[in-house]
Write a protein that holds these residues in place. Structure first.
Motif, PDB file in Angstrom:
ATOM      1  N   ARG B 126       0.843  -1.201   0.000  1.00  0.00           N
ATOM      2  CA  ARG B 126       0.000   0.000   0.000  1.00  0.00           C
ATOM      3  C   ARG B 126       0.879   1.253   0.000  1.00  0.00           C
ATOM      4  N   TRP B 127       0.243   2.436  -0.048  1.00  0.00           N
ATOM      5  CA  TRP B 127       1.043   3.657  -0.206  1.00  0.00           C
ATOM      6  C   TRP B 127       2.043   3.946   0.922  1.00  0.00           C
ATOM      7  N   PRO B 128       1.707   3.674   2.203  1.00  0.00           N
ATOM      8  CA  PRO B 128       2.739   3.968   3.218  1.00  0.00           C
ATOM      9  C   PRO B 128       4.009   3.137   2.969  1.00  0.00           C
ATOM     10  N   ASP B 129       3.828   1.919   2.531  1.00  0.00           N
ATOM     11  CA  ASP B 129       4.964   1.052   2.216  1.00  0.00           C
ATOM     12  C   ASP B 129       5.815   1.697   1.118  1.00  0.00           C
ATOM     13  N   ARG B 130       5.097   2.163   0.079  1.00  0.00           N
ATOM     14  CA  ARG B 130       5.818   2.733  -1.056  1.00  0.00           C
ATOM     15  C   ARG B 130       6.581   3.996  -0.642  1.00  0.00           C
ATOM     16  N   VAL B 131       5.912   4.850   0.117  1.00  0.00           N
ATOM     17  CA  VAL B 131       6.573   6.097   0.565  1.00  0.00           C
ATOM     18  C   VAL B 131       7.814   5.763   1.399  1.00  0.00           C
ATOM     19  N   ALA B 132       7.643   4.810   2.318  1.00  0.00           N
ATOM     20  CA  ALA B 132       8.767   4.446   3.186  1.00  0.00           C
ATOM     21  C   ALA B 132       9.932   3.915   2.358  1.00  0.00           C
ATOM     22  N   MET B 133       9.639   3.119   1.350  1.00  0.00           N
ATOM     23  CA  MET B 133      10.722   2.532   0.560  1.00  0.00           C
ATOM     24  C   MET B 133      11.395   3.570  -0.351  1.00  0.00           C
ATOM     25  N   VAL B 134      10.602   4.546  -0.817  1.00  0.00           N
ATOM     26  CA  VAL B 134      11.217   5.629  -1.601  1.00  0.00           C
ATOM     27  C   VAL B 134      12.186   6.410  -0.692  1.00  0.00           C
ATOM     28  N   PHE B 135      11.739   6.689   0.534  1.00  0.00           N
ATOM     29  CA  PHE B 135      12.609   7.380   1.489  1.00  0.00           C
ATOM     30  C   PHE B 135      13.895   6.578   1.696  1.00  0.00           C
ATOM     31  N   ALA B 136      13.724   5.270   1.886  1.00  0.00           N
ATOM     32  CA  ALA B 136      14.882   4.411   2.129  1.00  0.00           C
ATOM     33  C   ALA B 136      15.826   4.473   0.932  1.00  0.00           C
ATOM     34  N   PHE B 137      15.258   4.459  -0.269  1.00  0.00           N
ATOM     35  CA  PHE B 137      16.075   4.484  -1.480  1.00  0.00           C
ATOM     36  C   PHE B 137      16.857   5.802  -1.576  1.00  0.00           C
ATOM     37  N   VAL B 138      16.133   6.897  -1.344  1.00  0.00           N
ATOM     38  CA  VAL B 138      16.784   8.216  -1.430  1.00  0.00           C
ATOM     39  C   VAL B 138      17.867   8.328  -0.349  1.00  0.00           C
ATOM     40  N   GLY B 139      17.530   7.880   0.862  1.00  0.00           N
ATOM     41  CA  GLY B 139      18.483   7.967   1.975  1.00  0.00           C
ATOM     42  C   GLY B 139      19.759   7.205   1.677  1.00  0.00           C
ATOM     43  N   VAL B 140      19.606   6.023   1.092  1.00  0.00           N
ATOM     44  CA  VAL B 140      20.775   5.191   0.812  1.00  0.00           C
ATOM     45  C   VAL B 140      21.593   5.797  -0.327  1.00  0.00           C
ATOM     46  N   SER B 141      20.902   6.372  -1.318  1.00  0.00           N
ATOM     47  CA  SER B 141      21.642   6.830  -2.503  1.00  0.00           C
ATOM     48  C   SER B 141      22.168   8.260  -2.427  1.00  0.00           C
ATOM     49  N   ALA B 142      21.628   9.099  -1.542  1.00  0.00           N
ATOM     50  CA  ALA B 142      22.042  10.511  -1.540  1.00  0.00           C
ATOM     51  C   ALA B 142      23.519  10.635  -1.149  1.00  0.00           C
ATOM     52  N   PRO B 143      24.301  11.394  -1.934  1.00  0.00           N
ATOM     53  CA  PRO B 143      25.708  11.589  -1.542  1.00  0.00           C
ATOM     54  C   PRO B 143      25.774  12.357  -0.220  1.00  0.00           C
ATOM     55  N   GLN B 144      26.652  11.898   0.669  1.00  0.00           N
ATOM     56  CA  GLN B 144      26.685  12.504   2.011  1.00  0.00           C
ATOM     57  C   GLN B 144      27.070  13.980   1.974  1.00  0.00           C
ATOM     58  N   PHE B 145      27.971  14.328   1.063  1.00  0.00           N
ATOM     59  CA  PHE B 145      28.426  15.711   0.997  1.00  0.00           C
ATOM     60  C   PHE B 145      27.252  16.640   0.638  1.00  0.00           C
ATOM     61  N   TRP B 146      26.478  16.194  -0.349  1.00  0.00           N
ATOM     62  CA  TRP B 146      25.323  16.988  -0.795  1.00  0.00           C
ATOM     63  C   TRP B 146      24.281  17.073   0.324  1.00  0.00           C
ATOM     64  N   LEU B 147      24.043  15.916   0.926  1.00  0.00           N
ATOM     65  CA  LEU B 147      23.046  15.855   2.003  1.00  0.00           C
ATOM     66  C   LEU B 147      23.442  16.789   3.147  1.00  0.00           C
ATOM     67  N   ALA B 148      24.723  16.745   3.502  1.00  0.00           N
ATOM     68  CA  ALA B 148      25.214  17.568   4.610  1.00  0.00           C
ATOM     69  C   ALA B 148      25.007  19.050   4.306  1.00  0.00           C
ATOM     70  N   LEU B 149      25.415  19.472   3.108  1.00  0.00           N
ATOM     71  CA  LEU B 149      25.301  20.895   2.776  1.00  0.00           C
ATOM     72  C   LEU B 149      23.841  21.328   2.684  1.00  0.00           C
ATOM     73  N   THR B 150      22.970  20.420   2.172  1.00  0.00           N
ATOM     74  CA  THR B 150      21.550  20.749   2.077  1.00  0.00           C
ATOM     75  C   THR B 150      20.959  20.927   3.474  1.00  0.00           C
ATOM     76  N   LEU B 151      21.283  20.014   4.364  1.00  0.00           N
ATOM     77  CA  LEU B 151      20.760  20.122   5.733  1.00  0.00           C
ATOM     78  C   LEU B 151      21.255  21.399   6.400  1.00  0.00           C
ATOM     79  N   VAL B 152      22.540  21.727   6.176  1.00  0.00           N
ATOM     80  CA  VAL B 152      23.087  22.951   6.768  1.00  0.00           C
ATOM     81  C   VAL B 152      22.330  24.154   6.229  1.00  0.00           C
ATOM     82  N   TYR B 153      22.157  24.165   4.914  1.00  0.00           N
ATOM     83  CA  TYR B 153      21.545  25.346   4.309  1.00  0.00           C
ATOM     84  C   TYR B 153      20.104  25.529   4.790  1.00  0.00           C
ATOM     85  N   VAL B 154      19.345  24.420   4.746  1.00  0.00           N
ATOM     86  CA  VAL B 154      17.912  24.538   5.062  1.00  0.00           C
ATOM     87  C   VAL B 154      17.687  24.673   6.578  1.00  0.00           C
TER      88      VAL B 154
END
Lengths: 532, 306
Positions: B126-154
């Motif tokens: 169902r949709w919560p499953d799909r949303v959770a897995m998309v989050f997991a996919f993005v979390g695993v694939s996001a480059p740490q450097f980009w993620l770090a700077l984005t979190l700092v900026y926002v």
């Protein structure tokens, strides 16, 4: 001479005293940790301005210039007629941060410490010209015979051969005076527990986080420093530091403006007064190994010089460079303003290659440091050379590996010096010849990556260095100009650009070009001040 | 259990020895001369040679490694070439921040990853499953450097919820730990989801359901405990993964830990510091795995040793 020295000394103390306010603190940020504040050991542009806060040398420069002035010395030294002996008289009333008065023995101790191999000082070579220094370094003598303490306030240094750049060497950080007892008390960690005579004392060093400096209340130049304290934050990414400056948490970006924000910051009219730039006394170059294959032919080397588009490379670095027309940078004494260098002309390059019997081109290898933007610059050079038929393979490696390859005979045909551009140790043209283009440096492990050795040029340089009298200065610089003209004609490098350093500061931090982008000390902390 | 632990400690010592040998060999074979890097560009060849001699780099591999091991067993990690300070002291000054960062990251990845995995498993397809897995996919694939700077900026610059960087209390810790934890949270969510789905299809769950245990009771009392097994092993392994990640995260946030120390050391081929951090990290990883092995029997009686 005395009058000039007194005038310069007063200028140094008073400076632009009408504008500065005393008091207040500032914060500067750096990405990399500070390795050491031991002046005998630290050897990079991040260390040096901080060492300058804690220590003084016998000599210094008028801020923003390359004019030597006395600092811990009461006046410029008396020089013997043969140009080999220098007698320094110390300024009276100077105290180390531990309260002890400075004496001539401290000068002797400091220089012997740098020369002693146990110290592992990267500055040792500069001082081996002092009589008896080599014997001391080799363990054959217990002291350097050329350094004589004449009285508690006078010391004489005798050289094995005259050297016109010796006073510049004495103004280097390596010659900043350190007290023996503090070095001993630090038990091998003087770099983290520095004690000097400087305008600031280091009060705290939290590993990986920050260093704190406070005003030295007993400083011998009563007008200095203007600030009460300086905090150096380390480990801050330049992009984050940039945000910190906008938010008022940082006053000065030690690493300059980060590349991603550079154009935006430079084009923002509101930030115009916060950005200061100046061409540095350095040269980024492509070295051409004159001992290897096709590159032995001067016409091929000249062809490479004509083939490289320097303006394109400067665009890659966001315009932070000035096109180089020769080995020497514009601010270096001896720089030839009339030199045109090689113009960008693929046609001339092709004609020269044809004359060399290489009309169909050849293949070679270019070494570069793998840190951005250097691989991109190497690719630009690769494309330019491909235009004239030279096929280049790029070897993009760690800096240490490139240095090793470049310093090994017949290994690296072309080396892009990015990240290792030659920057002056002191403002004398000999510093751009001896360590990087002389026969003595064209040895395995040396820094002469062109492997070019012309004994006649070496002899000319030695003759120039023996011209120590002020009256001979112009003739000496002319001789060096001639040396660099020959090197340029021989096309041993493609001099590409001289870095333009951009510094950005907060609204409250005040200073002039001489303090923010000083050609010698880079940042003159003692003369920066904050608006209240 | 004691015999098992003794054997594992023995293995760990062996692992450390092998790690030290491999690292020392790699650094030894590196085509860069530490003496030249210490000496700087203006040094004469004689100066470089004298520094090489002072550092003992003019000896052969066996002598150098043997001497290193000799000092190591006495707890002496040597002296930094560049800083000329004891490596033990340098590591000592950086351990606490790195451990804090790791603990913070583990806590955040568990707090984010496990509920997401459970939610996904329970809402499979169902949709919560799909949303959770998309989050997991993005979390695993996001480059740490980009993620770090984005979190700092926002979160830090724009919303001013956290400091821009630096070392301090929980507010300073949150963003670097989150950067490090988001990738891990993705993995935990995925593993938790598949492990829970696997357990839920087992016979004993069916039996529990048949006996009338409530849906919540089945998940909480029966399924979760068994589904958590792979998670325990993962935490042990995570320490190894973190050691790689901390280099980037510590650099962006100005966190004064071991990652930055070793990064600076690698740039200047400061062998004693590189060796010291590698050995210390290897010890930390083996200790993490040892703890995971020791904890497993407490949760799953089937893995107990007598």
């Amino acid at each position: 001479m005395k009058l000039t020295a007194a005038f310069l000394s007063t200028t140094l103390v008073l400076g632009l005293a009408h504008a500065q306010q005393r008091g207040g603190e500032m914060t500067v940020s750096y990405k990399d940790d500070v390795t050491t504040l031991d002046p005998a050991i630290g050897y990079d542009w991040q260390n040096w301005p901080m060492e300058k806060m804690v220590f003084d040398g016998l000599l210094d420069y008028t801020p923003g210039t390359t004019t030597l002035v006395p600092r811990l010395a009461a006046k410029l030294p008396d020089v013997s007629a043969d140009g080999r002996s220098y007698t320094f008289t110390l300024r009276s009333g100077v105290k180390f941060h531990n309260g002890r008065g400075l004496t001539a023995s401290d000068v002797k101790y400091t220089l012997e410490r740098v020369i002693d191999p146990k110290t592992k000082s990267p500055g040792q070579s500069f001082f081996l010209g002092i009589a008896g220094a080599q014997a001391f370094a080799d363990g054959k003598a217990k002291e350097v015979t050329g350094i004589k303490v004449l009285s508690p306030t006078r010391v004489r240094i005798t050289l094995s051969a005259p050297n016109a750049a010796f006073l510049n060497i004495m103004a280097m950080n390596f010659a900043f005076i350190v007290p023996r007892e503090a070095v001993a008390a630090a038990k091998g960690d003087f770099g983290h527990k520095p004690v000097g005579t400087g305008p600031f004392t280091m009060t705290a060093w939290v590993s990986g986080q920050s260093l704190t400096f406070k005003r030295n209340p007993a400083y011998f130049l009563p007008a200095l420093p203007y600030l009460d304290g300086v905090t150096v934050k380390v480990g801050t990414d330049p992009s984050v530091a940039y945000l910190g400056l906008q938010r008022g948490e940082v006053d000065l970006l030690g690493d300059g403006i980060p590349p991603a924000q550079f154009l935006q910051a430079k084009n923002d009219p509101q930030l115009k007064d916060n950005i200061i730039s100046k061409t540095q006394v350095n040269t980024s170059y492509l070295s051409i190994n004159t001992q290897m294959n096709e590159l032995k032919d001067v016409r091929v080397r000249q062809a490479i010089n004509h083939a490289v588009d320097k303006t394109k490379i400067i665009r890659i670095i966001n315009g932070r460079g000035e096109v180089a027309r020769g080995v020497l940078p514009p601010l270096m004494p001896g720089y030839d303003k009339t030199a045109k260098g090689y113009d960008y002309s693929p046609d001339k390059a092709k004609a020269l290659l044809k004359a060399a019997g290489l009309a169909s081109g050849f293949s070679t290898t270019l070494y570069t440091n793998s840190t951005d933007p250097n691989p991109r610059i190497a690719q630009s050079i690769q494309q330019d050379l491909a235009q004239v038929g030279i096929k280049v393979e790029i070897k993009s490696q760690a800096q240490g590996t490139v240095i090793e390859a470049a310093g090994s005979r017949n290994t690296a045909p072309l080396v892009w010096s990015g990240g290792m551009a030659w920057t002056q140790d002191f403002p004398d043209p000999s510093d751009f010849y001896g360590p990087i283009l002389s026969c003595g440096s064209a040895v395995p492990g040396g820094w002469n990556w062109s492997w070019y050795c012309d004994k006649a040029l070496d002899a000319q340089a030695a003759k120039a260095d023996a011209m120590t009298r002020p009256a001979q200065r112009a003739a000496r610089l002319k001789m060096y100009s001639a040396i660099f003209k020959t090197l340029n004609d021989q096309a041993v490098w493609v001099p590409i650009f001289h870095e333009v350093r951009y510094m950005m500061h907060s609204d409250r931090l005040q200073g002039t070009e001489a303090e923010f982008v000083d050609p010698i000390h880079l940042i003159g902390y003692e003369r920066l001040w904050v608006k209240k | 259990m004691l015999r098992f632990l003794t054997a594992r400690v023995g293995q760990s010592v062996l692992v450390l020895l092998v790690a030290s040998l491999i690292t020392f060999s790699l650094v030894f074979l590196l085509p860069a001369d530490p003496a030249r890097l210490v000496a700087g560009p203006s040094a004469s060849v004689a100066t470089v040679n004298s520094i090489r001699h002072e550092l003992g780099l003019d000896q052969g591999f066996v002598v150098q490694y043997g001497r290193y091991l000799g000092h190591l067993v006495q707890g002496d990690l040597g002296q930094s070439y560049k800083q000329q300070t004891g490596v033990t002291a340098l590591i000592g000054s950086r351990i606490v921040p790195t451990l804090q960062l790791m603990l913070g990251a583990v806590a955040l990845e568990l707090l984010i990853g496990l509920p997401l995995g459970i939610l996904a498993a329970l809402t499979r397809g169902r949709w919560p499953d799909r949303v959770a897995m998309v989050f997991a996919f993005v979390g695993v694939s996001a480059p740490q450097f980009w993620l770090a700077l984005t979190l700092v900026y926002v979160l830090a610059y724009d919303l001013r919820m956290f400091p821009l960087g630096g070392y301090g209390g929980l507010s300073h810790l949150f963003l670097p730990a989150l950067t490090l934890g988001i990738g891990g949270a993705g993995w935990y969510a995925r593993v938790m989801r598949s492990s829970l789905l696997d357990v839920l299809s087992r016979d004993y769950i069916r039996t529990a359901r048949a006996k009338g245990v409530s849906a919540r009771g089945v998940v909480l009392r029966h399924a979760l405990r068994n589904a958590a097994m792979p998670i325990i092993s993962m935490i042990g392994l995570d320490i190894g993964t973190f050691m790689g990640g901390v280099v980037v995260v510590e650099s962006v946030f100005g966190w004064p830990g071991l990652g930055r120390l070793v990064w600076d050391a690698i740039r200047v081929v400061d062998i004693p510091v590189i060796m010291g951090v590698v050995i210390f990290s290897a010890a930390l990883i083996t200790l993490g795995n040892l703890l995971a092995d020791a904890l497993q029997p407490l949760i799953d009686p089937r893995t107990r040793f007598d």
